[in-house]
Design a protein around this motif. Structure first.
Motif, PDB file in Angstrom:
ATOM      1  N   ARG A 285       0.815  -1.215   0.000  1.00 27.28           N
ATOM      2  CA  ARG A 285       0.000   0.000   0.000  1.00 27.28           C
ATOM      3  C   ARG A 285       0.851   1.268   0.000  1.00 27.28           C
ATOM      4  O   ARG A 285       0.492   2.285   0.589  1.00 27.28           O
ATOM      5  CB  ARG A 285      -0.958   0.021   1.205  1.00 27.28           C
ATOM      6  CG  ARG A 285      -1.752  -1.255   1.418  1.00 27.28           C
ATOM      7  CD  ARG A 285      -2.707  -1.567   0.258  1.00 27.28           C
ATOM      8  NE  ARG A 285      -3.872  -0.719   0.224  1.00 27.28           N
ATOM      9  CZ  ARG A 285      -4.995  -0.956   0.892  1.00 27.28           C
ATOM     10  NH1 ARG A 285      -5.082  -2.042   1.642  1.00 27.28           N
ATOM     11  NH2 ARG A 285      -6.016  -0.138   0.804  1.00 27.28           N
ATOM     12  N   ASP A 286       2.029   1.192  -0.640  1.00 20.03           N
ATOM     13  CA  ASP A 286       2.913   2.336  -0.750  1.00 20.03           C
ATOM     14  C   ASP A 286       2.599   3.042  -2.076  1.00 20.03           C
ATOM     15  O   ASP A 286       3.235   2.794  -3.106  1.00 20.03           O
ATOM     16  CB  ASP A 286       4.377   1.886  -0.701  1.00 20.03           C
ATOM     17  CG  ASP A 286       5.362   3.050  -0.687  1.00 20.03           C
ATOM     18  OD1 ASP A 286       4.935   4.196  -0.931  1.00 20.03           O
ATOM     19  OD2 ASP A 286       6.553   2.798  -0.427  1.00 20.03           O
ATOM     20  N   GLY A 287       1.586   3.920  -2.054  1.00 27.87           N
ATOM     21  CA  GLY A 287       1.101   4.537  -3.274  1.00 27.87           C
ATOM     22  C   GLY A 287       2.138   5.361  -4.003  1.00 27.87           C
ATOM     23  O   GLY A 287       2.252   5.286  -5.231  1.00 27.87           O
ATOM     24  N   ARG A 288       2.892   6.178  -3.275  1.00 33.42           N
ATOM     25  CA  ARG A 288       3.881   7.044  -3.922  1.00 33.42           C
ATOM     26  C   ARG A 288       4.933   6.223  -4.653  1.00 33.42           C
ATOM     27  O   ARG A 288       5.252   6.486  -5.821  1.00 33.42           O
ATOM     28  CB  ARG A 288       4.543   7.932  -2.862  1.00 33.42           C
ATOM     29  CG  ARG A 288       5.574   8.877  -3.438  1.00 33.42           C
ATOM     30  CD  ARG A 288       6.152   9.757  -2.344  1.00 33.42           C
ATOM     31  NE  ARG A 288       7.174  10.655  -2.866  1.00 33.42           N
ATOM     32  CZ  ARG A 288       7.880  11.486  -2.124  1.00 33.42           C
ATOM     33  NH1 ARG A 288       7.659  11.581  -0.824  1.00 33.42           N
ATOM     34  NH2 ARG A 288       8.791  12.261  -2.689  1.00 33.42           N
ATOM     35  N   ARG A 289       5.451   5.189  -3.972  1.00 36.13           N
ATOM     36  CA  ARG A 289       6.469   4.335  -4.583  1.00 36.13           C
ATOM     37  C   ARG A 289       5.895   3.562  -5.773  1.00 36.13           C
ATOM     38  O   ARG A 289       6.523   3.467  -6.828  1.00 36.13           O
ATOM     39  CB  ARG A 289       7.014   3.358  -3.529  1.00 36.13           C
ATOM     40  CG  ARG A 289       7.979   2.303  -4.030  1.00 36.13           C
ATOM     41  CD  ARG A 289       9.285   2.900  -4.444  1.00 36.13           C
ATOM     42  NE  ARG A 289      10.279   1.879  -4.724  1.00 36.13           N
ATOM     43  CZ  ARG A 289      11.365   2.087  -5.457  1.00 36.13           C
ATOM     44  NH1 ARG A 289      11.607   3.281  -5.965  1.00 36.13           N
ATOM     45  NH2 ARG A 289      12.222   1.115  -5.668  1.00 36.13           N
ATOM     46  N   ALA A 290       4.689   3.026  -5.621  1.00 31.90           N
ATOM     47  CA  ALA A 290       4.071   2.256  -6.695  1.00 31.90           C
ATOM     48  C   ALA A 290       3.853   3.123  -7.936  1.00 31.90           C
ATOM     49  O   ALA A 290       4.116   2.689  -9.063  1.00 31.90           O
ATOM     50  CB  ALA A 290       2.752   1.659  -6.219  1.00 31.90           C
ATOM     51  N   LEU A 291       3.386   4.364  -7.749  1.00 29.31           N
ATOM     52  CA  LEU A 291       3.151   5.257  -8.890  1.00 29.31           C
ATOM     53  C   LEU A 291       4.467   5.646  -9.572  1.00 29.31           C
ATOM     54  O   LEU A 291       4.538   5.721 -10.804  1.00 29.31           O
ATOM     55  CB  LEU A 291       2.396   6.508  -8.437  1.00 29.31           C
ATOM     56  CG  LEU A 291       0.889   6.320  -8.198  1.00 29.31           C
ATOM     57  CD1 LEU A 291       0.301   7.571  -7.568  1.00 29.31           C
ATOM     58  CD2 LEU A 291       0.172   5.986  -9.512  1.00 29.31           C
ATOM     59  N   GLN A 292       5.497   5.907  -8.765  1.00 30.26           N
ATOM     60  CA  GLN A 292       6.802   6.250  -9.342  1.00 30.26           C
ATOM     61  C   GLN A 292       7.306   5.121 -10.241  1.00 30.26           C
ATOM     62  O   GLN A 292       7.747   5.357 -11.368  1.00 30.26           O
ATOM     63  CB  GLN A 292       7.815   6.526  -8.229  1.00 30.26           C
ATOM     64  CG  GLN A 292       7.637   7.856  -7.526  1.00 30.26           C
ATOM     65  CD  GLN A 292       8.623   8.024  -6.387  1.00 30.26           C
ATOM     66  OE1 GLN A 292       9.205   7.053  -5.887  1.00 30.26           O
ATOM     67  NE2 GLN A 292       8.813   9.263  -5.948  1.00 30.26           N
ATOM     68  N   LEU A 293       7.238   3.883  -9.734  1.00 27.65           N
ATOM     69  CA  LEU A 293       7.732   2.743 -10.501  1.00 27.65           C
ATOM     70  C   LEU A 293       6.844   2.473 -11.710  1.00 27.65           C
ATOM     71  O   LEU A 293       7.342   2.149 -12.796  1.00 27.65           O
ATOM     72  CB  LEU A 293       7.813   1.508  -9.604  1.00 27.65           C
ATOM     73  CG  LEU A 293       8.935   1.552  -8.555  1.00 27.65           C
ATOM     74  CD1 LEU A 293       8.772   0.440  -7.543  1.00 27.65           C
ATOM     75  CD2 LEU A 293      10.304   1.451  -9.228  1.00 27.65           C
ATOM     76  N   LEU A 294       5.533   2.584 -11.536  1.00 28.53           N
ATOM     77  CA  LEU A 294       4.620   2.368 -12.653  1.00 28.53           C
ATOM     78  C   LEU A 294       4.919   3.355 -13.784  1.00 28.53           C
ATOM     79  O   LEU A 294       5.031   2.969 -14.954  1.00 28.53           O
ATOM     80  CB  LEU A 294       3.171   2.526 -12.181  1.00 28.53           C
ATOM     81  CG  LEU A 294       2.107   2.518 -13.290  1.00 28.53           C
ATOM     82  CD1 LEU A 294       2.087   1.173 -14.000  1.00 28.53           C
ATOM     83  CD2 LEU A 294       0.730   2.855 -12.710  1.00 28.53           C
ATOM     84  N   ARG A 295       5.058   4.633 -13.453  1.00 33.90           N
ATOM     85  CA  ARG A 295       5.288   5.646 -14.483  1.00 33.90           C
ATOM     86  C   ARG A 295       6.650   5.476 -15.139  1.00 33.90           C
ATOM     87  O   ARG A 295       6.796   5.708 -16.350  1.00 33.90           O
ATOM     88  CB  ARG A 295       5.123   7.044 -13.875  1.00 33.90           C
ATOM     89  CG  ARG A 295       3.666   7.340 -13.534  1.00 33.90           C
ATOM     90  CD  ARG A 295       3.473   8.510 -12.616  1.00 33.90           C
ATOM     91  NE  ARG A 295       2.062   8.695 -12.261  1.00 33.90           N
ATOM     92  CZ  ARG A 295       1.630   9.525 -11.337  1.00 33.90           C
ATOM     93  NH1 ARG A 295       2.498  10.289 -10.661  1.00 33.90           N
ATOM     94  NH2 ARG A 295       0.343   9.611 -11.072  1.00 33.90           N
ATOM     95  N   ARG A 296       7.640   5.057 -14.348  1.00 35.59           N
ATOM     96  CA  ARG A 296       8.959   4.816 -14.936  1.00 35.59           C
ATOM     97  C   ARG A 296       8.894   3.655 -15.921  1.00 35.59           C
ATOM     98  O   ARG A 296       9.462   3.721 -17.026  1.00 35.59           O
ATOM     99  CB  ARG A 296       9.984   4.498 -13.846  1.00 35.59           C
ATOM    100  CG  ARG A 296      11.393   4.236 -14.413  1.00 35.59           C
ATOM    101  CD  ARG A 296      12.328   3.664 -13.373  1.00 35.59           C
ATOM    102  NE  ARG A 296      12.507   4.558 -12.252  1.00 35.59           N
ATOM    103  CZ  ARG A 296      13.208   4.231 -11.172  1.00 35.59           C
ATOM    104  NH1 ARG A 296      13.761   3.039 -11.069  1.00 35.59           N
ATOM    105  NH2 ARG A 296      13.358   5.087 -10.183  1.00 35.59           N
ATOM    106  N   LEU A 297       8.192   2.590 -15.541  1.00 32.09           N
ATOM    107  CA  LEU A 297       8.084   1.436 -16.426  1.00 32.09           C
ATOM    108  C   LEU A 297       7.340   1.793 -17.708  1.00 32.09           C
ATOM    109  O   LEU A 297       7.714   1.355 -18.797  1.00 32.09           O
ATOM    110  CB  LEU A 297       7.378   0.284 -15.697  1.00 32.09           C
ATOM    111  CG  LEU A 297       8.200  -0.395 -14.594  1.00 32.09           C
ATOM    112  CD1 LEU A 297       7.312  -1.215 -13.675  1.00 32.09           C
ATOM    113  CD2 LEU A 297       9.285  -1.271 -15.200  1.00 32.09           C
ATOM    114  N   LEU A 298       6.304   2.599 -17.593  1.00 35.67           N
ATOM    115  CA  LEU A 298       5.567   3.021 -18.778  1.00 35.67           C
ATOM    116  C   LEU A 298       6.435   3.907 -19.676  1.00 35.67           C
ATOM    117  O   LEU A 298       6.418   3.786 -20.902  1.00 35.67           O
ATOM    118  CB  LEU A 298       4.289   3.763 -18.373  1.00 35.67           C
ATOM    119  CG  LEU A 298       3.185   2.890 -17.753  1.00 35.67           C
ATOM    120  CD1 LEU A 298       2.094   3.767 -17.152  1.00 35.67           C
ATOM    121  CD2 LEU A 298       2.605   1.935 -18.796  1.00 35.67           C
ATOM    122  N   GLN A 299       7.237   4.792 -19.047  1.00 33.95           N
ATOM    123  CA  GLN A 299       8.127   5.660 -19.820  1.00 33.95           C
ATOM    124  C   GLN A 299       9.190   4.850 -20.556  1.00 33.95           C
ATOM    125  O   GLN A 299       9.660   5.244 -21.622  1.00 33.95           O
ATOM    126  CB  GLN A 299       8.791   6.682 -18.890  1.00 33.95           C
ATOM    127  CG  GLN A 299       7.837   7.767 -18.385  1.00 33.95           C
ATOM    128  CD  GLN A 299       8.469   8.624 -17.297  1.00 33.95           C
ATOM    129  OE1 GLN A 299       9.617   8.406 -16.896  1.00 33.95           O
ATOM    130  NE2 GLN A 299       7.718   9.594 -16.813  1.00 33.95           N
TER     131      GLN A 299
END
Length: 334
Positions: free
Chosen positions: A221-235
């Motif tokens: 449930r670490d939203g900030r970390r999950a979003l950072q990694l998700l956006r990096r992977l998409l980029q």
């Protein structure tokens, strides 16, 4: 001349043998090269290969891969005083032959393990003029130093944190490291610099680790970390459906862990039923405690809807994943 190449660094041993091959005539060299299986080798077979006259002159190269089982340190039965051991005759015969090795032959004993100091082959090398080279896989700081030197040999440089990243996620598989460095050096070009960004973008082991960490952050449930990694992977070009598959798999494991724990199933048995390693099952159980079982089922249902929406063109993949992560990581287990 004869050699003993031993140790678990398969890449460097292979390259040392390649150097010997490259000293031979490029046309007839392959015809003058023999490979023998050391596990079943007899001295008569070795003599036949080594004493053969090189085709069209030059040098003959004989490579013995592996050693007889009894010589590799396997436990041997106790014997009475004065009783000969089964492999004694082999080593005695080899000791009698090596001084007569033709000058036109180069003999290599290529052993995939590090030999102990008292090994018969090392003793023979000391007494019969053999050259010994030990090839050990580097670890820790030595591995990072190996990565830097290897990059330089390929015409590139690599920054310390990029070398550390490679060492961490690729590990001590030197052949795979060499392949990744070749790819990275080609990407940055002559005299280029390999940075952390290039490693994260091009090295598959690091990309897979980033996906795992992203899913791991979701489970915690670490939203900030999950979003950072998700956006990096998409980029970096990861397909939304691939990421969706990874997320779905993780939440299925969380639900399975939660249900098995409710049945008081031990972690070892839980891992067997989930078809994962015990430490993975334990980690999934820890993550699952951040969610109610009903929430986990609702998440899986929503992930199915997202999957259908992306495949039918009704949902934008990156936006749907972003909203999913935001929505569920903001909910706390009551």
């Amino acid at each position: 001349m004869w050699y003993v190449f031993h140790g678990d660094d398969e890449l460097s041993r292979s390259e040392a043998i390649l150097e010997l091959k490259q000293r031979m005539d490029p046309i007839v060299g392959p015809l003058n090269t023999a490979q023998l299986d050391g596990r079943s080798l007899s001295v008569s077979d070795l003599r036949g290969a080594c004493d053969a006259v090189p085709f069209m002159g030059g040098t003959r190269l004989v490579i013995v891969n592996g050693l007889r089982a009894a010589a590799e340190g396997e436990e041997k039965p106790r014997r009475k005083r004065g009783e000969a051991r089964a492999d004694d005759a082999f080593w005695q015969a080899l000791e009698g032959y090596l001084p007569w090795l033709p000058q036109s032959t180069e003999l290599v004993f290529n052993v995939a393990e590090a030999l102990p100091g008292g090994h018969p082959l090392l003793r023979l090398a000391a007494s019969c003029g053999g050259q010994v080279r030990a090839f050990a896989v580097p670890v820790g700081a030595e591995l990072e130093h190996w990565i830097r030197r290897r990059a330089e040999a390929k015409g590139a440089s690599i920054v310390p944190d990029a070398a550390e990243l490679l060492a961490t996620y690729v590990g001590a598989n030197l052949r795979l490291l060499d392949q990744e460095l070749e790819k990275l050096a080609t990407y940055v070009g002559p005299a280029g610099t390999i940075g952390r960004r290039e490693v994260e973008r091009l090295v598959s082991a690091v990309q897979e680790a980033n996906i795992f960490h992203m899913v791991d952050a979701l489970g915690n449930r670490d939203g900030r970390r999950a979003l950072q990694l998700l956006r990096r992977l998409l980029q970096e070009g990861k397909a939304p459906l691939l990421l969706l598959t990874m997320i779905t798999r993780q939440f299925r494991l969380l639900l399975q862990a939660r249900e098995l724990d409710a049945q008081r199933v031990p972690v070892a048995e839980m891992a067997r039923q989930m078809e994962v390693k015990p430490f993975v099952a334990k980690k999934c159980l820890e993550q699952a405690m951040h969610f109610r079982p009903g929430d986990l089922r609702a998440i899986l249902a929503e992930l199915l809807d997202i999957d259908v929406g992306i495949k039918t063109g009704q949902l934008d993949g990156p936006l749907a994943l972003d909203l999913f992560v935001t929505r569920w990581t903001e909910r706390r287990h009551a």
